[in-house]
Design an enzyme around this catalytic site. Structure first.
Site, short mmCIF file in Angstrom:
data_model
loop_
_atom_site.label_atom_id
_atom_site.label_comp_id
_atom_site.label_asym_id
_atom_site.label_seq_id
_atom_site.Cartn_x
_atom_site.Cartn_y
_atom_site.Cartn_z
N LYS A 59 -16.55 0.95 -4.41
CA LYS A 59 -15.87 -0.30 -4.77
C LYS A 59 -16.86 -1.22 -5.46
O LYS A 59 -17.99 -1.39 -4.96
CB LYS A 59 -15.30 -0.95 -3.50
CG LYS A 59 -14.43 -2.17 -3.76
CD LYS A 59 -13.86 -2.71 -2.45
CE LYS A 59 -12.88 -3.84 -2.65
NZ LYS A 59 -12.30 -4.33 -1.37
N SER A 134 -7.32 -4.87 -1.56
CA SER A 134 -8.06 -5.06 -2.78
C SER A 134 -8.85 -3.83 -3.23
O SER A 134 -9.27 -3.78 -4.39
CB SER A 134 -9.04 -6.22 -2.58
OG SER A 134 -10.03 -5.88 -1.63
N SER A 158 -7.80 -4.53 3.21
CA SER A 158 -8.12 -4.04 1.86
C SER A 158 -8.54 -2.58 1.76
O SER A 158 -8.66 -2.06 0.65
CB SER A 158 -9.21 -4.92 1.24
OG SER A 158 -8.64 -6.14 0.82
#
Lengths: 462, 443
Positions: A59, A134, A158
């Protein structure tokens, strides 16, 4: 060897060990797939073509030395971290390399991936649907076999929510289990790094690799997670002992997670999964989490307050871009948080939210006296259409109603694929006691092994 | 006119600790005079993802200061974020303490100009971190982050001061305590120690605090601070006498004009939006255990030393002030007294000799000092340098005798020795004079 990219991490390791596969072949296969699929999926913001070990996607708010890191924001468009996050050093020492940095909602703020300044990632099951957020790009990369596994971060859901919406496994470890050092903070008291994988066994292994304090995260004193030796390996094949293991497990079902707002198709899939756990020998008990309805409100005050401080360093002086480069959601949360902490409002908002957080923790303490894990949906709906909620922040916030309470409590949570509703994946959420990832993973792995959901893959040929 | 007003002053002192490393990272804290931005890392630069981790040495030193100032230790202390924007503040917030500082409720005795003592209450002694340093060059501003994150302790008093002399005494006593404890160099000019005074005036008899206060900031010497307070008291009374009201503001000191000047008015006051630092765990302090441990490590503090020097050595106030000024001076004095007792040299004589001769304790050891005192008593010149000086003078004045001696006339030497003895009124040791003389003439 064909179909290299559909192998799980444990299968890949076995293939490498047995010399059925070379690291060159492995990386070539993944790189080709990334190049083929990324233009339509937008999962990666940066691709590292020099990956030579096990290719893993990170990420893009976790620092990898000398690799660009945007946090999904224009503010950090040209930023290159000068150091590795603790988890990155840990993975590197396990023979992992980093094939790219994945898309995300700006500074991890969002539930759909659409708040990325670099365009949304697309759900591989249906390109007009959101992948969740996210950790949108990480979930998409794993679901579309563009990485062996990925790392995400989970502050209010997330990791679990995009894993659920993309049909892969996502684990949010207990707060304090994994060092946060090197991950751009969103809400420091909630953030946790965790794996998004193709199987529960993979999540277990990655947690073993990345967990444990290294001295740089003062809230992470935990020893590395090590699966108990007597249970190790039992779950990796459908052994007859599975049945015996679940018989010792009490599964709590909170009625508050099945109320208004839960899509009826999703509910049906979740109820079937719970029934399956019962069939496997688990005792199903009803538990109460009475303060659930206040969790989202408390979360949006605590999280936003911490956000307002954590993003203050992007003041236009040192990172090259001015504050007007923040996206709408980032600005919204900075303003919310600044307001909540302001003199005259602090007690009414921040202090009250902190009290609610304590009550929610107590809910779980009481519930866990009656059960070993708590199960329910991850998300009230399956993936929705891109653009569907983006102009209605409140509706978007409510999509995290089932993941936020666990985040506020700091307990571990797992999303395991458990079926489909309207053709889109549904994830079962398994919450456990603080630092008891073991039981959460055991239940998830037993369920996964008696079902074939993990073998279902999105059709990416067209 | 002055008589009807009373001054109310509260003091905030910031002191940088001399720890090896910074407060929340392990960069060297010894930044003074170092190449800019060389003592930095992701933590003290506020790089994305970096997290603070606590320096235990700093916490212990902060608690030592608290104990030396008679504070109680908060069993549950925690850090908070103080939010404000400034270019020297890397994270956009400073890690500090508001609600639960490490040390609370202390006190320190101060004296005013006429020697009257009073007790100053200390509200708190808390731990925080320093900021980077800005340098303005023409129209550009440069930032050096070497100082960013250096441990800083803030000591806040109640508004208990009523004169600038009390403030000066307080500041000097604090400085002395820091140095005795060995927790800071406490150098004002280098900025190790910084003073802020909150000054206001009220009519005598009024019990409640004035509705405003003027903060005097960025003043880097005790003398300037005293002058600034004096000026400020006069200015405030003058304003009030004119029937005007005073407001909350921050003022600096202009040494050239000898006046204070406005830096910031109340309208620009900050809302720091303090909240508990989520990156750091609460400090749980086993007070009994730690207090005991730290107390054992506490050196004799200035106030205790002063009392003991009075009791043990019978020194007067002025003598004690000199002898207990620093830990090093006190140790030298006590060692000299010990040596002196063998030669029947009294402690008061030792103190007076050190004071009158302006003895530099770095140039002499206690044994030599006592020797000098003894020789002074017998009247003999024992200082070789002094003797050498006289010998050289005599040589210059008796060039004929010197030439004679160099030509082989041994008797000439006696002439020169005689002159030295005459010049020193017989207070020189002949043997030593001869030695020095031979050395000088042969070289």
């Amino acid at each position: 060897m064909t179909d290299i990219t559909s192998l799980t991490l444990t299968q890949t390791l076995a293939a490498l060990k047995d010399k059925k596969l070379s690291k060159e072949e492995l990386n070539k296969a993944y790189l080709e797939r990334i190049k083929k699929l990324n233009p339509s999926l937008n999962a990666f913001l940066f691709v590292n073509e020099d990956s030579g070990e096990i290719p893993v996607a990170i990420k893009d708010l976790i620092s990898v030395k000398d690799m660009p890191m945007t946090c999904g924001s224009k503010i950090l468009e040209n930023y290159i971290p000068p150091y590795n996050a603790t988890v990155i050093d840990r993975l590197a020492s396990q023979g992992v390399s980093f094939c790219g940095k994945t898309n995300l909602d700006e500074f991890a703020m969002g539930s759909s991936g659409e708040n990325s300044a670099y365009g949304p990632a697309k759900n591989p099951w249906n390109l007009v649907k959101v992948p969740g957020g996210s950790s949108s790009g990480s979930a998409v990369a794993v679901a579309a076999d563009m990485a062996v596994f990925a790392l995400g971060t989970d502050t209010g859901g997330s990791i679990r929510q995009p894993a659920s919406l993309c049909g892969v496994v996502g684990l949010k470890p207990s707060y304090g289990r994994v060092s946060r050092y090197g991950a751009q903070a969103m809400a420091s008291s909630l953030d946790q790094i965790g794996p998004i994988t193709k199987s529960v066994a993979d999540a277990r292994l990655v947690l073993e690799w990345i967990s444990g304090g290294g001295g740089h995260d003062s809230n992470c004193h935990a020893k590395p997670f090590v699966t108990l030796s007597e249970t190790k390996g039992i779950y990796s094949s459908a052994s007859p002992q599975n049945d015996r293991m679940l018989k010792e497990i009490k599964v709590g079902v909170p009625k508050e997670y099945f109320g208004k707002g839960l899509d009826s198709e999703v509910e049906k899939v979740i109820r079937d999964a719970i029934k399956k756990l019962g069939d496997l020998g688990a005792e199903i008990v009803e538990v109460a989490l009475p303060h659930t309805e206040y969790a989202v409100a408390a979360y949006y005050i605590i999280m936003a307050s911490e956000v307002s401080a954590n993003l203050a360093r992007y003041d236009g002086i040192r990172f090259g871009k001015n504050r007007d480069q923040f996206g709408d959601e980032a600005k919204r949360r900075i303003m919310l948080g600044t307001f909540s902490l302001s003199s005259g409002y602090y007690d009414a908002y921040f202090t009250k939210a902190a009290r609610v957080r304590t009550l929610i923790k107590k809910d779980f303490d009481i519930a866990f006296e009656k059960c070993d894990v708590i199960v329910g949906p991850v998300s009230p709906t399956v993936a929705w259409n891109l653009g569907g909620k983006i102009n209605d922040p409140l509706t978007m916030y409510l999509s995290d109603a089932y993941t936020i309470p666990g985040s506020l409590t700091g307990i571990p949570g797992l999303s395991v694929p458990c079926g489909f509703a309207d053709g889109m994946p549904v994830g079962l959420q398994i919450l456990g006691k603080h630092m008891d990832e073991e039981t959460v993973l055991n239940v998830g792995e037993i369920y996964e092994n008696v079902t074939d959901w993990k073998d279902k893959k999105p059709n990416m040929s067209s | 006119m002055n008589k009807v007003y009373e001054t109310v002053i509260g003091i905030e002192v910031h002191v940088e600790l001399n720890t090896k490393t910074k407060m929340f990272c392990r960069c060297s804290a010894d930044y003074f005079g170092k190449k800019p931005n060389t003592h930095t890392c992701p933590v003290c630069l506020g790089i994305p993802g970096a997290l603070p981790y606590i320096n235990e040495e700093a916490i212990k030193k902060c608690m030592r200061i608290g104990l030396a100032l008679n504070c109680s230790v908060n069993e549950q202390s925690y850090f908070e974020r103080k939010n404000y924007f400034y270019p020297d503040l890397a994270k956009g917030y400073q890690i500090s303490q508001l609600v639960k500082p490490l040390n609370i409720n202390g006190q320190l005795e101060v004296e005013d100009e006429s020697g009257v003592t009073s007790m100053i209450r200390i509200n708190r002694v808390h731990q925080e971190e320093d900021t980077g340093k800005l340098t303005h060059v023409g129209s550009e501003t440069l930032i050096d982050f070497n100082r960013s994150g250096v441990p800083l302790v803030e000591i806040v008093t109640e508004p208990d001061f009523h004169s600038s002399a009390q403030v000066k005494d307080y500041a000097k006593k604090l400085q002395q305590i820091f140095r005795y404890l060995g927790v800071s160099n406490a150098d004002m000019e280098r900025g190790d120690m910084r003073l802020e005074a909150n000054v206001s005036v009220r009519p005598v008899g009024q019990k409640e605090l004035p509705p405003y206060r003027v903060e005097l900031k960025n003043i880097n010497s005790f003398r300037f601070m005293q002058a600034a307070i004096e000026y400020e008291i006069k200015r405030q009374i003058w304003v009030l006498e004119r029937g005007e009201t005073l407001t909350q503001e921050t003022r600096g000191w202009n040494e050239t004009k000898k006046e204070t000047y406005l830096q910031r008015s109340k309208e620009e006051a900050h809302d720091y939006r303090y909240f508990p630092e989520p990156d750091l765990p609460e400090l749980k302090i086993d007070t009994l255990q730690l207090r005991e441990l730290l107390r054992k490590q506490l050196p004799e503090l200035p106030a205790q030393k002063v009392k003991r020097f009075f009791d043990e050595y019978g020194l007067n106030k002025a003598q004690i002030a000199m002898m207990a000024d620093s830990k090093e001076m006190a140790e030298f004095f006590e060692e000299a007294v010990k040596v002196g007792s063998k030669y029947k040299v009294e402690s008061i004589k030792v103190a007076n000799f050190i004071i009158n001769k302006k003895v530099n304790i770095e140039d002499i050891n206690p044994e030599q000092l006592i020797k000098d005192i003894v020789n002074q008593n017998t009247g003999m010149i024992s200082d070789e340098k002094e003797l050498e000086k006289v010998v050289k003078e005599v040589i210059d004045e008796n060039s004929k005798a010197v030439e004679d001696f160099k030509a082989g006339k041994e008797v000439a030497l006696q002439v020169i020795i005689g002159s030295v003895m005459k010049k020193t009124k017989g207070k020189a040791e002949i043997k030593k004079v001869k030695e020095i003389l031979e050395g000088v003439l042969k070289s």
